[in-house]
Design a protein around this motif. Structure first.
Motif, PDB file in Angstrom:
ATOM      1  N   ALA A 102       0.834  -1.207   0.000  1.00 24.48           N
ATOM      2  CA  ALA A 102       0.000   0.000   0.000  1.00 24.48           C
ATOM      3  C   ALA A 102       0.870   1.259   0.000  1.00 24.48           C
ATOM      4  N   GLU A 103       1.919   1.255   0.825  1.00 24.00           N
ATOM      5  CA  GLU A 103       2.828   2.410   0.874  1.00 24.00           C
ATOM      6  C   GLU A 103       3.572   2.583  -0.442  1.00 24.00           C
ATOM      7  N   HIS A 104       3.939   1.470  -1.070  1.00 23.00           N
ATOM      8  CA  HIS A 104       4.623   1.529  -2.374  1.00 23.00           C
ATOM      9  C   HIS A 104       3.725   2.167  -3.428  1.00 23.00           C
ATOM     10  N   PHE A 105       2.480   1.687  -3.518  1.00 24.03           N
ATOM     11  CA  PHE A 105       1.555   2.262  -4.497  1.00 24.03           C
ATOM     12  C   PHE A 105       1.252   3.724  -4.173  1.00 24.03           C
ATOM     13  N   LEU A 106       1.158   4.049  -2.884  1.00 24.90           N
ATOM     14  CA  LEU A 106       0.874   5.428  -2.469  1.00 24.90           C
ATOM     15  C   LEU A 106       1.988   6.366  -2.949  1.00 24.90           C
ATOM     16  N   ARG A 107       3.242   5.950  -2.778  1.00 26.77           N
ATOM     17  CA  ARG A 107       4.369   6.782  -3.231  1.00 26.77           C
ATOM     18  C   ARG A 107       4.364   6.959  -4.743  1.00 26.77           C
ATOM     19  N   ILE A 108       4.127   5.862  -5.458  1.00 24.57           N
ATOM     20  CA  ILE A 108       4.151   5.919  -6.928  1.00 24.57           C
ATOM     21  C   ILE A 108       3.069   6.859  -7.456  1.00 24.57           C
ATOM     22  N   TYR A 109       1.828   6.658  -7.005  1.00 23.50           N
ATOM     23  CA  TYR A 109       0.723   7.447  -7.549  1.00 23.50           C
ATOM     24  C   TYR A 109       0.752   8.892  -7.061  1.00 23.50           C
ATOM     25  N   SER A 110       1.242   9.124  -5.850  1.00 26.71           N
ATOM     26  CA  SER A 110       1.370  10.500  -5.367  1.00 26.71           C
ATOM     27  C   SER A 110       2.368  11.269  -6.223  1.00 26.71           C
ATOM     28  N   LYS A 111       3.455  10.611  -6.578  1.00 28.48           N
ATOM     29  CA  LYS A 111       4.463  11.254  -7.430  1.00 28.48           C
ATOM     30  C   LYS A 111       3.916  11.490  -8.837  1.00 28.48           C
ATOM     31  N   GLN A 112       3.193  10.497  -9.369  1.00 29.94           N
ATOM     32  CA  GLN A 112       2.633  10.624 -10.722  1.00 29.94           C
ATOM     33  C   GLN A 112       1.626  11.766 -10.815  1.00 29.94           C
ATOM     34  N   ASP A 113       0.779  11.886  -9.790  1.00 34.61           N
ATOM     35  CA  ASP A 113      -0.325  12.846  -9.845  1.00 34.61           C
ATOM     36  C   ASP A 113      -0.050  14.138  -9.077  1.00 34.61           C
ATOM     37  N   GLY A 114       1.170  14.293  -8.555  1.00 36.88           N
ATOM     38  CA  GLY A 114       1.510  15.520  -7.853  1.00 36.88           C
ATOM     39  C   GLY A 114       0.738  15.713  -6.557  1.00 36.88           C
ATOM     40  N   ARG A 115       0.473  14.624  -5.832  1.00 39.52           N
ATOM     41  CA  ARG A 115      -0.242  14.698  -4.567  1.00 39.52           C
ATOM     42  C   ARG A 115       0.744  14.738  -3.392  1.00 39.52           C
ATOM     43  N   LYS A 116       0.217  15.047  -2.187  1.00 42.22           N
ATOM     44  CA  LYS A 116       1.068  15.231  -1.010  1.00 42.22           C
ATOM     45  C   LYS A 116       1.192  13.981  -0.146  1.00 42.22           C
ATOM     46  N   PHE A 117       0.504  12.910  -0.478  1.00 42.04           N
ATOM     47  CA  PHE A 117       0.500  11.718   0.381  1.00 42.04           C
ATOM     48  C   PHE A 117       1.923  11.204   0.642  1.00 42.04           C
ATOM     49  N   GLU A 118       2.204  10.928   1.935  1.00 41.05           N
ATOM     50  CA  GLU A 118       3.505  10.396   2.332  1.00 41.05           C
ATOM     51  C   GLU A 118       3.389   9.139   3.185  1.00 41.05           C
ATOM     52  N   THR A 119       2.372   9.093   4.041  1.00 42.93           N
ATOM     53  CA  THR A 119       2.266   7.984   4.989  1.00 42.93           C
ATOM     54  C   THR A 119       0.835   7.455   5.055  1.00 42.93           C
ATOM     55  N   ILE A 120       0.703   6.301   5.715  1.00 39.10           N
ATOM     56  CA  ILE A 120      -0.604   5.714   5.998  1.00 39.10           C
ATOM     57  C   ILE A 120      -0.760   5.654   7.512  1.00 39.10           C
ATOM     58  N   ALA A 121      -1.819   6.240   8.046  1.00 39.60           N
ATOM     59  CA  ALA A 121      -2.047   6.278   9.491  1.00 39.60           C
ATOM     60  C   ALA A 121      -2.163   4.862  10.056  1.00 39.60           C
ATOM     61  N   LYS A 122      -1.759   4.696  11.321  1.00 44.22           N
ATOM     62  CA  LYS A 122      -1.758   3.368  11.947  1.00 44.22           C
ATOM     63  C   LYS A 122      -3.151   2.728  11.941  1.00 44.22           C
ATOM     64  N   GLU A 123      -4.182   3.520  12.249  1.00 46.02           N
ATOM     65  CA  GLU A 123      -5.542   2.959  12.281  1.00 46.02           C
ATOM     66  C   GLU A 123      -5.966   2.485  10.897  1.00 46.02           C
ATOM     67  N   ALA A 124      -5.604   3.248   9.852  1.00 44.50           N
ATOM     68  CA  ALA A 124      -5.908   2.827   8.477  1.00 44.50           C
ATOM     69  C   ALA A 124      -5.139   1.558   8.128  1.00 44.50           C
ATOM     70  N   GLN A 125      -3.906   1.439   8.609  1.00 41.65           N
ATOM     71  CA  GLN A 125      -3.127   0.223   8.376  1.00 41.65           C
ATOM     72  C   GLN A 125      -3.818  -0.995   8.978  1.00 41.65           C
ATOM     73  N   ARG A 126      -4.406  -0.819  10.164  1.00 33.92           N
ATOM     74  CA  ARG A 126      -5.087  -1.938  10.812  1.00 33.92           C
ATOM     75  C   ARG A 126      -6.268  -2.429   9.970  1.00 33.92           C
ATOM     76  N   TYR A 127      -7.029  -1.495   9.414  1.00 38.45           N
ATOM     77  CA  TYR A 127      -8.149  -1.895   8.556  1.00 38.45           C
ATOM     78  C   TYR A 127      -7.644  -2.584   7.298  1.00 38.45           C
ATOM     79  N   LEU A 128      -6.569  -2.082   6.712  1.00 39.64           N
ATOM     80  CA  LEU A 128      -6.006  -2.708   5.506  1.00 39.64           C
ATOM     81  C   LEU A 128      -5.573  -4.143   5.803  1.00 39.64           C
ATOM     82  N   LYS A 129      -4.980  -4.363   6.982  1.00 38.39           N
ATOM     83  CA  LYS A 129      -4.496  -5.701   7.327  1.00 38.39           C
ATOM     84  C   LYS A 129      -5.627  -6.655   7.682  1.00 38.39           C
ATOM     85  N   ARG A 130      -6.751  -6.111   8.163  1.00 38.62           N
ATOM     86  CA  ARG A 130      -7.888  -6.980   8.533  1.00 38.62           C
ATOM     87  C   ARG A 130      -8.731  -7.387   7.327  1.00 38.62           C
TER      88      ARG A 130
END
Length: 503
Positions: A324-352
């Protein structure tokens, strides 16, 4: 290197007292009197541990915890509070604290807490270093260091320099073509062509021409000779994706090609011979396809020389957030977005979440979030409803002990962020027979309204495991959440692990 401990305490008298307690300890003690000063220290040096007072003159101590999470700085924090309680401890642990100390702090309690967490941090660093040396986080186009993926990498290493046929089996979106590419690029055929055909996307009338080619006039519209995939892959690798979708008549011709290395283009009379490495893949159960008569048994045994089972994303634990972090970095760079990290609570939902569409689904979800939002951190509010409605994976029924005792549990579309306490099974004195006889008369009626009856051991195990996952593997913190003795949680966890390894 001497470890550093940052003490954040606004009371000068208490700071002097704590320094006196710790003057002979084997670490350097840094001191900050305010939250702002603590942040400035943390921006230029990373201590091994933080002792954090909750009541600071310029901010609440828990704001420091939130700031550390935003900055993606992973440092164990021991919170000092004059208002200690289980509720306070739970809230602080959810925000990232490792432990809490209640004022007034005894010298031995302070020393012990610091020693434990410094030792734990040292061990975790050592384990991470060892793990990084042993495991590959990237392998060709694969991203992931989970145990199932390490197994896939090792099979690829072993099979690449041979000519053995490989059959890749896995759900849609697990990376079967990435696996085939990796085998090709690791082999001595890497300088030759890699040709991929999706057998499920080509009409059966055109399949023979796609694989073996045709000559001019072989059929209506064949205006020129055309090489097929077998010729194009000569000296290299031919990847046949979704092989079980291939028509039975074409399977027969493919089998002859695999056995002899020769084929005749559609409409031609002369045979051609090529040197091709065959890799096949399917998202179906090939043996079931053989039993149902949709896949030739002789072809199955011809291509099923070295099977590789691609693990679904839900079984790749820590890889989910890494991807998820890998795709976030790639697409943020491609689209000029500010995303850098994924919040811990969001990570928990992704893992569940169970990820039925696997890596491809995760990639699409992250792509959608980046397109529609522009923030520094991906939070829970950005996640789609299907991920928010996820629940923790249930233990397999094969692990069930012999028990008929069960409870009625209402299924819920979304888990509560606070893990509820599970009752200890040992405290139950009611017999199984009386439990069954005392079942409410409306239990069957409720069943028809979406209520499921599940064994108590499942609910207990699932609840304890949820708590441990929620606390990122910290059993002590999980025990606080569950209001159980840590020894009880450890004992049950060890018993389940022993049972799993024996089965």
């Amino acid at each position: 290197m001497t470890p550093k401990v940052l003490l954040v305490e606004d009371s000068s008298s208490l700071a002097v007292l704590y320094k006196q307690y710790l003057k002979n300890e084997p670490f350097d003690l840094l001191h900050a009197a305010t939250g702002g000063e603590a942040k400035r220290i943390l921006e230029r040096t990373i201590p091994s541990l933080i002792i954090l007072d909750l009541q600071l003159p310029d901010m609440q101590g828990d704001e420091i915890l939130e700031w550390l999470e935003e900055k993606n700085i992973s440092i164990p924090v021991v919170v000092v509070t004059a208002h200690g309680s289980v509720d306070t401890a739970v809230k602080l642990i959810q925000k990232g604290a490792k432990d809490f100390l209640e004022k007034p702090i005894r010298a031995d309690r302070l020393k012990t807490s610091i020693q434990i967490h410094l030792k734990q941090a040292e061990l975790e660093t050592m384990l991470d270093d060892i793990q990084q040396k042993m495991d590959r986080e990237r392998f060709h186009d694969f991203i992931g260091a989970s145990i199932p993926m390490q197994g896939v990498y090792k099979i690829i290493d072993a099979v690449s320099d041979t000519n053995a046929s490989v059959f890749i089996i896995g759900e849609s979106g697990t990376g079967k073509e990435v696996c085939a590419n990796a085998i090709h690029n690791e082999s001595n055929r890497k300088d030759k062509a890699f040709v991929a055909i999706n057998c499920g996307a080509i009409p059966k009338d055109l399949m023979e021409s796609e694989v073996f080619g045709h000559v001019k006039g072989a059929f209506t519209g064949a205006a020129t000779d055309r090489k097929g995939a077998a010729s194009l892959a000569d000296g290299g690798t031919l990847f046949l994706d979704e092989l079980c979708e291939m028509d039975l008549e074409m399977q027969k011709k493919l089998l002859r090609f695999l056995q002899t290395g020769t084929f005749t283009p559609l409409g031609a009379t002369k045979e051609h011979k090529v040197d091709v490495r065959i890799i096949c893949a399917t998202n179906r159960d090939p043996l079931l396809e053989v039993q149902e008569g949709r896949f030739r048994e002789d072809l199955y045994y011809r291509v099923h020389v070295v099977p590789i089972h691609m693990p679904p994303l839900r079984e790749r634990d820590r890889d989910i957030v890494t991807l998820a972090e890998h795709f976030l970095r790639i697409y943020s760079k491609q689209d000029g977005r500010k995303f850098e990290t994924i919040a811990k609570e969001a990570q928990r939902y992704l893992k569940r979440y169970t990820w039925p569409g696997n890596v491809r689904q995760l990639q699409n979800i992250i792509r959608n979030i980046v397109v529609l939002n522009d923030e520094k951190s991906l939070g829970v509010s950005h996640l789609p409803p299907e991920v928010m409605a996820s629940t923790a994976t249930k233990p397999s029924a094969s692990h069930a002990p012999n028990s008929r005792l069960s409870v009625v549990q209402q299924t819920s579309p979304a888990p509560s962020p606070i893990v509820e306490a599970a009752p200890e099974m040992a405290s139950t004195s009611m017999s199984m027979e009386s439990a069954v006889s005392n079942t409410p008369p409306n239990a069957e009626l409720s069943n028809a309204q979406g209520v499921t009856i599940r064994p108590m051991w499942q609910i207990e195990r699932e609840t304890i495991q949820q708590a441990i996952d929620y606390c990122d593997g910290n059993v002590l913190n999980a025990a606080v959440l569950l209001e159980l003795s840590p020894s009880t949680v450890y004992r049950k966890k060890q018993a389940w692990e022993a049972e799993d390894s024996a089965s």
